[in-house]
Design a protein around this motif. Structure first.
Motif, PDB file in Angstrom:
ATOM      1  N   ALA A 164       0.857  -1.300  -0.060  1.00 15.92           N
ATOM      2  CA  ALA A 164      -0.062   0.049   0.201  1.00 15.92           C
ATOM      3  C   ALA A 164       0.855   1.270   0.025  1.00 15.92           C
ATOM      4  CB  ALA A 164      -1.116   0.000   1.217  1.00 15.92           C
ATOM      5  N   LYS A 165       2.099   1.261   0.846  1.00 15.53           N
ATOM      6  CA  LYS A 165       2.827   2.137   0.852  1.00 15.53           C
ATOM      7  C   LYS A 165       3.550   2.755  -0.337  1.00 15.53           C
ATOM      8  CE  LYS A 165       4.057   2.789   5.734  1.00 15.53           C
ATOM      9  NZ  LYS A 165       5.246   2.282   6.634  1.00 15.53           N
ATOM     10  N   ARG A 166       3.554   1.709  -1.222  1.00 15.67           N
ATOM     11  CA  ARG A 166       4.256   2.007  -2.599  1.00 15.67           C
ATOM     12  C   ARG A 166       3.432   2.427  -3.789  1.00 15.67           C
ATOM     13  NH1 ARG A 166       9.405  -0.267  -2.133  1.00 15.67           N
ATOM     14  NH2 ARG A 166       9.375  -1.823  -0.530  1.00 15.67           N
ATOM     15  N   VAL A 167       1.887   2.650  -3.563  1.00 17.46           N
ATOM     16  CA  VAL A 167       1.109   2.930  -4.438  1.00 17.46           C
ATOM     17  C   VAL A 167       1.293   4.378  -5.145  1.00 17.46           C
ATOM     18  CG1 VAL A 167      -1.379   3.692  -4.615  1.00 17.46           C
ATOM     19  CG2 VAL A 167      -0.833   1.511  -3.461  1.00 17.46           C
ATOM     20  N   GLY A 168       1.665   5.195  -4.338  1.00 19.25           N
ATOM     21  CA  GLY A 168       1.823   6.592  -4.756  1.00 19.25           C
ATOM     22  C   GLY A 168       3.351   6.843  -5.596  1.00 19.25           C
ATOM     23  N   LYS A 169       4.042   5.557  -5.482  1.00 23.71           N
ATOM     24  CA  LYS A 169       5.316   5.750  -6.022  1.00 23.71           C
ATOM     25  C   LYS A 169       5.569   5.418  -7.657  1.00 23.71           C
ATOM     26  CE  LYS A 169       7.849   5.379  -1.755  1.00 23.71           C
ATOM     27  NZ  LYS A 169       8.626   4.625  -0.754  1.00 23.71           N
ATOM     28  N   ILE A 170       4.241   4.794  -8.094  1.00 21.90           N
ATOM     29  CA  ILE A 170       4.297   4.257  -9.487  1.00 21.90           C
ATOM     30  C   ILE A 170       3.740   5.425 -10.445  1.00 21.90           C
ATOM     31  CG2 ILE A 170       3.259   2.683 -10.914  1.00 21.90           C
ATOM     32  CD1 ILE A 170       4.850   1.449  -8.501  1.00 21.90           C
ATOM     33  N   GLU A 171       4.517   5.461 -11.410  1.00 18.70           N
ATOM     34  CA  GLU A 171       4.154   6.567 -12.722  1.00 18.70           C
ATOM     35  C   GLU A 171       3.795   6.090 -13.743  1.00 18.70           C
ATOM     36  OE1 GLU A 171       7.572   9.198 -12.918  1.00 18.70           O
ATOM     37  OE2 GLU A 171       7.185   9.904 -10.751  1.00 18.70           O
TER      38      GLU A 171
END
Lengths: 224, 224
Positions: free
Chosen positions: A105-112
């Motif tokens: 969940a913490k990586r969700v914002g890190k995908i472009e």
């Protein structure tokens, strides 16, 4: 033990099993929702998964406290003590499954550039197998079913094969699309986290098998 | 408890602590040797680390068995019971540190072009901090020293910062050297494994603090 003590012990064990079932249900939902959030870039859902992890952690502490109280007050022997210790250990592993969901969940914002990121679409199928393993192993625990536990152990090979395939796919994607390397690196960790969920379901399955039969599953079933 | 029972209990606890010290020492050496093998491509040393993990696993099972026997035979209460449960949990975490070392060792053969791979040289410094944390937390456990435990918790920030920097460095390296992506992806996992070693040393430190003082360390010290 006297009859009322036996009854009290059984009530306590039922409560302990109930707490673990609750933890397991929450962890299973969290893994699914974390992957859903990852695929769709749903940061609100990701936040919900991160929040839920606190509840899972609190439940583990409740299991620990109750187990200590059972041992102190009821002084269980042999099989009964083995059951309480197994509950302590299983709660610890289920809590880690919740951690993997939080980590995803913490990586969700890190995908472009999510829209055109093909490897993303491979993760949910892998996640489905791993969450099914978590579901089945908790059923096996509730039913003290060593056959279902061995089925879970066998399924882990599929998760491992999926992981290898996604790893290769992501590396190829990186080579061909250097601009996406940072996002693809995040997905490598996501795939690895799902693979670990499968490993932990397998660990619980080995404990369930042991608690139900007094033996660990045959070597050829076991995880390296 | 009667006097000879108190004595027997203390002997058992000493043995339990000795087993955990032994596990901790082996795990610490394994993390160091795994990184040494990784940097130098020493597959024989890697094999040794993988072999040693079996011994660590066996020691954990010995801790479990002894803890169950202590609880069953000595029926410890309150603080003493808390100590035995803490030992069970700490053994579980130390075993996982051994797993991370094994995991690093297994990747040794998967790195190509080691000689010109600059990010490789960053890992040992990160590993030194993490293994020092493992060393210190076991000292804190042996000495029941909450101050040293809090020092370990504070050090974890350094490991996390190292991890972030190595992650960025590896991604940049991948972008500039697409031919090394597969090896660099392996190193991402190695860095992540070291970061997890630091996390687990922190978890043990929290347990040591709790066992020594009856309280968890203040919020600002704690790991998220």
């Amino acid at each position: 033990m006297m009859e009322h003590t036996v009854r009290a012990f059984e009530d306590d064990i039922t409560r302990l099993r109930g707490l673990i079932a609750e933890m397991g249900g929450l962890s299973e939902v969290s893994v699914q929702e974390a992957l859903d959030a990852m695929v769709n870039g749903n940061e609100q859902l990701a936040e919900q998964v991160i929040e839920r992890d606190k509840r899972i952690d609190a439940l583990e502490m409740e299991v620990d406290r109750l187990a200590v109280r059972i041992i102190a007050l009821r002084a269980p022997m042999a099989d009964d003590l083995r059951e309480v210790i197994a509950a302590l250990k299983i709660a610890g592993v289920v809590e880690r499954i919740g951690d993997y969901a939080k980590n995803i969940a913490k990586r969700v914002g890190k995908i472009e550039g999510r829209r055109h990121f093909e490897p993303l679409t491979l993760l949910p199928a892998m996640g489905d197998i791993a969450t099914q393993m978590v579901h089945d192993v908790l059923t096996a625990y509730a039913a003290r079913d060593p056959v279902l536990a061995r089925k879970v152990i066998a399924t882990d090979k599929k998760v491992d094969a999926f992981y290898d395939s996604i790893f290769r796919n992501l590396v190829t994607h990186m080579v061909e699309n250097p601009a996406t390397i940072s996002s693809a690196a995040q997905l490598l960790f996501v795939a690895r986290n799902i693979e670990r969920v499968g490993d932990h379901a397998t660990n619980v399955a080995e404990m369930v098998h042991f608690a139900a039969t007094g033996n660990y599953p045959p070597e050829e079933d076991q995880k390296d």
